[in-house]
Design a protein around this motif. Structure first.
Motif, PDB file in Angstrom:
ATOM      1  N   PRO A   1      15.566 -21.150  -6.595  1.00 58.71           N
ATOM      2  CA  PRO A   1      14.238 -21.531  -7.090  1.00 58.71           C
ATOM      3  C   PRO A   1      13.327 -20.330  -7.282  1.00 58.71           C
ATOM      4  O   PRO A   1      13.478 -19.290  -6.641  1.00 58.71           O
ATOM      5  N   VAL A   2      12.366 -20.477  -8.171  1.00 55.30           N
ATOM      6  CA  VAL A   2      11.350 -19.447  -8.368  1.00 55.30           C
ATOM      7  C   VAL A   2      10.562 -19.279  -7.079  1.00 55.30           C
ATOM      8  O   VAL A   2      10.214 -20.247  -6.402  1.00 55.30           O
ATOM      9  N   GLN A   3      10.292 -18.034  -6.699  1.00 50.89           N
ATOM     10  CA  GLN A   3       9.563 -17.739  -5.466  1.00 50.89           C
ATOM     11  C   GLN A   3       8.394 -16.805  -5.757  1.00 50.89           C
ATOM     12  O   GLN A   3       8.378 -16.094  -6.765  1.00 50.89           O
ATOM     13  N   ASP A   4       7.419 -16.826  -4.871  1.00 53.50           N
ATOM     14  CA  ASP A   4       6.272 -15.923  -4.965  1.00 53.50           C
ATOM     15  C   ASP A   4       6.605 -14.610  -4.277  1.00 53.50           C
ATOM     16  O   ASP A   4       7.101 -14.596  -3.142  1.00 53.50           O
ATOM     17  N   VAL A   5       6.327 -13.498  -4.938  1.00 49.06           N
ATOM     18  CA  VAL A   5       6.582 -12.179  -4.371  1.00 49.06           C
ATOM     19  C   VAL A   5       5.412 -11.257  -4.711  1.00 49.06           C
ATOM     20  O   VAL A   5       4.637 -11.519  -5.625  1.00 49.06           O
ATOM     21  N   LYS A   6       5.299 -10.169  -3.963  1.00 49.58           N
ATOM     22  CA  LYS A   6       4.321  -9.129  -4.269  1.00 49.58           C
ATOM     23  C   LYS A   6       5.102  -7.900  -4.700  1.00 49.58           C
ATOM     24  O   LYS A   6       5.931  -7.376  -3.945  1.00 49.58           O
ATOM     25  N   ARG A   7       4.835  -7.435  -5.943  1.00 49.65           N
ATOM     26  CA  ARG A   7       5.620  -6.360  -6.529  1.00 49.65           C
ATOM     27  C   ARG A   7       4.723  -5.199  -6.950  1.00 49.65           C
ATOM     28  O   ARG A   7       3.540  -5.375  -7.238  1.00 49.65           O
ATOM     29  N   TYR A   8       5.324  -4.003  -6.999  1.00 46.75           N
ATOM     30  CA  TYR A   8       4.607  -2.811  -7.443  1.00 46.75           C
ATOM     31  C   TYR A   8       4.528  -2.800  -8.967  1.00 46.75           C
ATOM     32  O   TYR A   8       5.541  -2.967  -9.656  1.00 46.75           O
ATOM     33  N   VAL A   9       3.322  -2.590  -9.489  1.00 49.21           N
ATOM     34  CA  VAL A   9       3.103  -2.539 -10.933  1.00 49.21           C
ATOM     35  C   VAL A   9       2.284  -1.300 -11.262  1.00 49.21           C
ATOM     36  O   VAL A   9       1.293  -0.997 -10.592  1.00 49.21           O
ATOM     37  N   GLU A  10       2.705  -0.575 -12.293  1.00 48.46           N
ATOM     38  CA  GLU A  10       1.933   0.552 -12.805  1.00 48.46           C
ATOM     39  C   GLU A  10       1.724   0.360 -14.298  1.00 48.46           C
ATOM     40  O   GLU A  10       2.694   0.173 -15.054  1.00 48.46           O
ATOM     41  N   VAL A  11       0.494   0.370 -14.723  1.00 47.45           N
ATOM     42  CA  VAL A  11       0.142   0.214 -16.132  1.00 47.45           C
ATOM     43  C   VAL A  11      -0.773   1.368 -16.523  1.00 47.45           C
ATOM     44  O   VAL A  11      -1.887   1.485 -15.998  1.00 47.45           O
ATOM     45  N   ASP A  12      -0.278   2.236 -17.412  1.00 52.06           N
ATOM     46  CA  ASP A  12      -1.059   3.373 -17.897  1.00 52.06           C
ATOM     47  C   ASP A  12      -1.678   4.171 -16.756  1.00 52.06           C
ATOM     48  O   ASP A  12      -2.855   4.557 -16.784  1.00 52.06           O
ATOM     49  N   GLY A  13      -0.875   4.431 -15.722  1.00 50.16           N
ATOM     50  CA  GLY A  13      -1.317   5.269 -14.616  1.00 50.16           C
ATOM     51  C   GLY A  13      -2.059   4.552 -13.513  1.00 50.16           C
ATOM     52  O   GLY A  13      -2.351   5.148 -12.475  1.00 50.16           O
ATOM     53  N   THR A  14      -2.378   3.271 -13.700  1.00 48.56           N
ATOM     54  CA  THR A  14      -3.060   2.498 -12.663  1.00 48.56           C
ATOM     55  C   THR A  14      -2.033   1.752 -11.835  1.00 48.56           C
ATOM     56  O   THR A  14      -1.237   0.972 -12.366  1.00 48.56           O
ATOM     57  N   GLN A  15      -2.037   1.993 -10.521  1.00 49.10           N
ATOM     58  CA  GLN A  15      -1.048   1.418  -9.617  1.00 49.10           C
ATOM     59  C   GLN A  15      -1.645   0.261  -8.834  1.00 49.10           C
ATOM     60  O   GLN A  15      -2.814   0.292  -8.449  1.00 49.10           O
ATOM     61  N   SER A  16      -0.817  -0.738  -8.548  1.00 51.79           N
ATOM     62  CA  SER A  16      -1.274  -1.853  -7.724  1.00 51.79           C
ATOM     63  C   SER A  16      -0.074  -2.650  -7.242  1.00 51.79           C
ATOM     64  O   SER A  16       1.041  -2.496  -7.753  1.00 51.79           O
ATOM     65  N   LEU A  17      -0.298  -3.484  -6.237  1.00 54.50           N
ATOM     66  CA  LEU A  17       0.662  -4.500  -5.829  1.00 54.50           C
ATOM     67  C   LEU A  17       0.132  -5.836  -6.331  1.00 54.50           C
ATOM     68  O   LEU A  17      -0.992  -6.215  -6.017  1.00 54.50           O
ATOM     69  N   LYS A  18       0.943  -6.547  -7.093  1.00 47.62           N
ATOM     70  CA  LYS A  18       0.493  -7.787  -7.710  1.00 47.62           C
ATOM     71  C   LYS A  18       1.339  -8.969  -7.243  1.00 47.62           C
ATOM     72  O   LYS A  18       2.544  -8.838  -6.995  1.00 47.62           O
ATOM     73  N   ASP A  19       0.691 -10.118  -7.119  1.00 52.76           N
ATOM     74  CA  ASP A  19       1.399 -11.357  -6.834  1.00 52.76           C
ATOM     75  C   ASP A  19       2.093 -11.824  -8.109  1.00 52.76           C
ATOM     76  O   ASP A  19       1.452 -11.967  -9.158  1.00 52.76           O
ATOM     77  N   GLN A  20       3.400 -12.027  -8.019  1.00 56.77           N
ATOM     78  CA  GLN A  20       4.179 -12.471  -9.162  1.00 56.77           C
ATOM     79  C   GLN A  20       5.146 -13.569  -8.726  1.00 56.77           C
ATOM     80  O   GLN A  20       5.263 -13.878  -7.530  1.00 56.77           O
ATOM     81  N   THR A  21       5.831 -14.147  -9.681  1.00 54.78           N
ATOM     82  CA  THR A  21       6.899 -15.101  -9.380  1.00 54.78           C
ATOM     83  C   THR A  21       8.204 -14.538  -9.927  1.00 54.78           C
ATOM     84  O   THR A  21       8.216 -13.788 -10.916  1.00 54.78           O
TER      85      THR A  21
END
Length: 282
Positions: A42-62
């Motif tokens: 099943p699809v689960q909720d996770v927190k993943r590392y995302v970088e967009v144009d040099g901006t870093q963050s941890l985002k809630d994703q599925t």
């Protein structure tokens, strides 16, 4: 690693294309279950590392996952974006142009830690761990489970991201569950692995304490808690850990194994510090 055993009946559909599947929620672990070709989760909720144009963050994703009956194809659905990755025997992972997926570690045949990264697009990357497997029936989690308490040992994997640099590593993990008080605690001892890739030349060894306050954190077959992180040596004069978290669950009949993902946010000398990882243990 690639699944090679015969297909089992799939659990809930993660994405279209799974060889054998059924709809609905998770099918709880049954005696004799092993992870195999044809499985879907099943699809689960996770927190993943995302970088967009040099901006870093941890985002809630599925994220959802399934594997074809022959084991040559993996289907991943992430935030409603579908990927079809095929097995690369040389790289020992599944790949699509700009994306890759591999099984990071496994401590039991009922739960697996995986790592998925997506570099599709310019100035964009999205990486992180997730856990999949046959969950323990929540009715089996009670004060008598495993004689009242259990110790799980296994491996943790970690990604450390500092100011657009990244490095990967891991190390041993031990968790202790006291089912009578609905409490799980533990320790991870992780270090940098130069062979893990990334452009961060090193990061300090870390002792990560799971549920440092020892508060009740088990609900049904799941657990959620915070972390404390002690670096050796301390990486610079100013290190701050602002937020942390760990989300996991019990897997297999009568909770024979655990799996979890974890994260932390902070800064090192004013540079963004982000941590994301996962673990499996039995």
């Amino acid at each position: 690693m690639k699944f090679t055993s015969s297909a089992l009946i799939c659990t809930a559909l993660a994405v279209s294309g799974c060889g054998s599947s059924s709809g609905g929620g998770p099918r709880y672990a049954q005696p004799g279950d092993v992870l195999a070709n044809g499985d879907s989760f099943p699809v689960q909720d996770v927190k993943r590392y995302v970088e967009v144009d040099g901006t870093q963050s941890l985002k809630d994703q599925t994220i959802g996952f399934s594997i074809s009956d022959d084991g040559n194809t993996v289907y991943i659905a992430q935030n409603h974006k579908n990927y079809v990755l095929t097995w690369n025997s040389v790289a020992n992972r599944y790949e699509q142009v700009g994306a890759s997926f591999f099984f990071d570690s496994s401590s039991a045949n009922v739960v697996q830690l995986a790592f998925f990264q997506d570099f599709v697009g310019t100035g964009y990357q999205n990486v992180g761990s997730f856990v999949f497997g046959y969950e323990t029936d929540p009715t089996q989690i009670n004060p008598a489970t495993a004689g009242g308490n259990a110790t799980f040992t296994g491996e943790a994997s970690i990604g450390v991201f500092i100011n657009e640099q990244n490095g990967y590593g891991g190390g041993p993990v031990t968790l202790n569950a006291v089912f009578g008080t609905q409490t799980i605690t533990g320790t991870m001892n992780v270090s940098h692995d130069p062979a893990g890739g990334g452009n961060l030349t090193s990061f300090p060894d870390s002792i990560i304490t799971i549920n440092p306050a020892g508060t009740p954190n088990i609900s049904g077959n799941k657990f959620n808690t915070d972390l404390s992180i002690a670096f050796t040596p301390v990486p610079g004069p100013t290190v701050t850990i602002a937020e942390t978290g760990l989300t996991g669950g019990f897997y297999g009949v009568n909770a024979v194994a655990v799996g979890a993902t974890f994260w932390a946010e902070g800064d090192v000398d004013g540079d963004t510090l982000l941590i994301q990882g996962g673990l499996t243990a039995e």
